[in-house]
Scaffold this active site. Structure first.
Site, short mmCIF file in Angstrom:
data_model
loop_
_atom_site.label_atom_id
_atom_site.label_comp_id
_atom_site.label_asym_id
_atom_site.label_seq_id
_atom_site.Cartn_x
_atom_site.Cartn_y
_atom_site.Cartn_z
NE ARG A 229 -2.08 0.97 3.94
CZ ARG A 229 -1.21 1.24 4.87
NH1 ARG A 229 -1.21 2.33 4.32
NH2 ARG A 229 -1.39 0.86 5.77
CG HIS A 233 -6.06 2.01 7.08
ND1 HIS A 233 -5.98 0.55 6.14
CD2 HIS A 233 -6.86 2.03 7.22
CE1 HIS A 233 -7.59 0.30 6.53
NE2 HIS A 233 -7.42 1.30 7.49
CE1 TYR A 242 1.69 2.65 8.23
CE2 TYR A 242 0.22 3.72 9.52
CZ TYR A 242 0.09 3.06 8.75
OH TYR A 242 -0.30 3.53 7.64
#
Length: 323
Positions: A229, A233, A242
């Protein structure tokens, strides 16, 4: 599509990429309340959905599967209307398009696909189901139950996992025991395949093989498409909290669109860009022209026969308008 046509697959991926970018822009402009970007996963989605036989198969998507809708020829204004949150499950006809309304429940479409596959077996339709989910969703109990049930009854279903490396902010290594979703298939006595999810022709061939096996009575298959990805998100997420820029850059070098374009001529790529630009323009204009349906339809099509509780909610709602 009976055979992998790289030029057509690239054209579809480019539409998905440019429309994904437009959807993010529309969310930032306040047109869409929220959106889950799919950048980087176009080969997994387009390659798998292009292998479907739309006369008899059925797809059950999650909330990040725009590429599947593009490849299946779904009305994209009607599909993206789901993100406007103005009606039940979008404005397109799932039965005609063979694409179920996308499911925002993590792992939710997996059990639906297995139920459809059981029905297809009982009715002897000759079709197969494909269901989309992520590596994070693969840790849900529903997914394990669905795979076990499908394995026991040898149902015609393809479990298509897009392993994009992250369950929101949790890396795959911290939430998938054993490190492989495809390897779990052996525990249910079904086929398991891991494929390069950024190679659109490899995805197409793996999915076509799995669908053929399912239709011929060979049972389910778990396909784990290894991808990434590239964006957040969702439009409310900050992946910089992160993961590192170095990791993102390493996957940009494996961008599925770049890889496909490298095998085409400059003229073919330019023509695909022109086509994508026109599709995006039409979809944007179509979305902006949509009007909200009558508010009372909020209570329509929830149940075949309205329940007492639903009728009470409808009465309360009407009274609130008159207050």
């Amino acid at each position: 599509m009976h055979h992998a046509d790289l030029r057509e697959l690239h054209r579809l991926m480019l539409v998905a990429r440019r429309l994904d970018e437009e959807a993010i822009a529309l969310q930032r402009q306040g047109v869409l309340p929220a959106y889950a970007p799919a950048k980087g996963q176009e080969a997994a989605q387009v390659g798998s959905a292009a292998a479907l036989d739309l006369a008899r198969d059925f797809a059950f998507p999650g909330y990040r599967d725009l590429g599947a809708a593009v490849a299946m020829g779904v009305d994209l204004v009607a599909y993206l209307a789901t993100h406007l949150n103005i009606w039940h499950g979008g404005l397109y006809d799932p039965r005609a398009s063979r694409l179920a309304p996308f499911n925002a429940v993590v792992g939710g479409p997996v059990t639906h696909a297995v139920g459809w596959a059981m029905g297809a077996t009982l009715d002897d339709t000759g079709g197969a189901a494909i269901t989309y989910f992520g590596d994070g969703a693969s840790s849900q109990g529903d997914v394990h139950e669905a795979m076990n049930f499908a394995g026991v009854y040898r149902l015609p279903v393809v479990f298509f996992c897009q392993n994009n490396g992250w369950a929101i902010s949790v890396p795959t290594g911290r939430q998938v025991a054993g490190g492989s979703v495809a390897a779990r298939a052996a525990g249910y006595g079904i086929e398991g395949v891991r494929v390069d999810g950024n190679d659109v022709t490899a995805v197409f061939e793996a999915t076509r093989t799995a669908l053929d096996r399912a239709r011929e009575g060979g049972g389910p298959t778990v396909i784990e498409a290894m991808t990434f990805r590239m964006g957040p998100h969702s439009t409310s997420d900050d992946p910089g909290r992160y993961r590192t820029l170095e990791e993102e850059q390493s996957w940009r070098d494996r961008d599925p669109l770049v890889r496909a374009a490298a095998r085409l001529t400059a003229g073919e790529v330019a023509a695909a860009e022109d086509h994508a630009t026109e599709v995006v323009r039409e979809v944007r204009e179509g979305l902006l022209a949509l009007e909200a349906p009558p508010a009372e339809e909020l209570f329509s099509f929830v149940y075949r026969e309205p329940t007492k509780a639903l009728l009470e909610q409808q009465r309360t709602w009407k009274e609130s308008l008159d207050a």
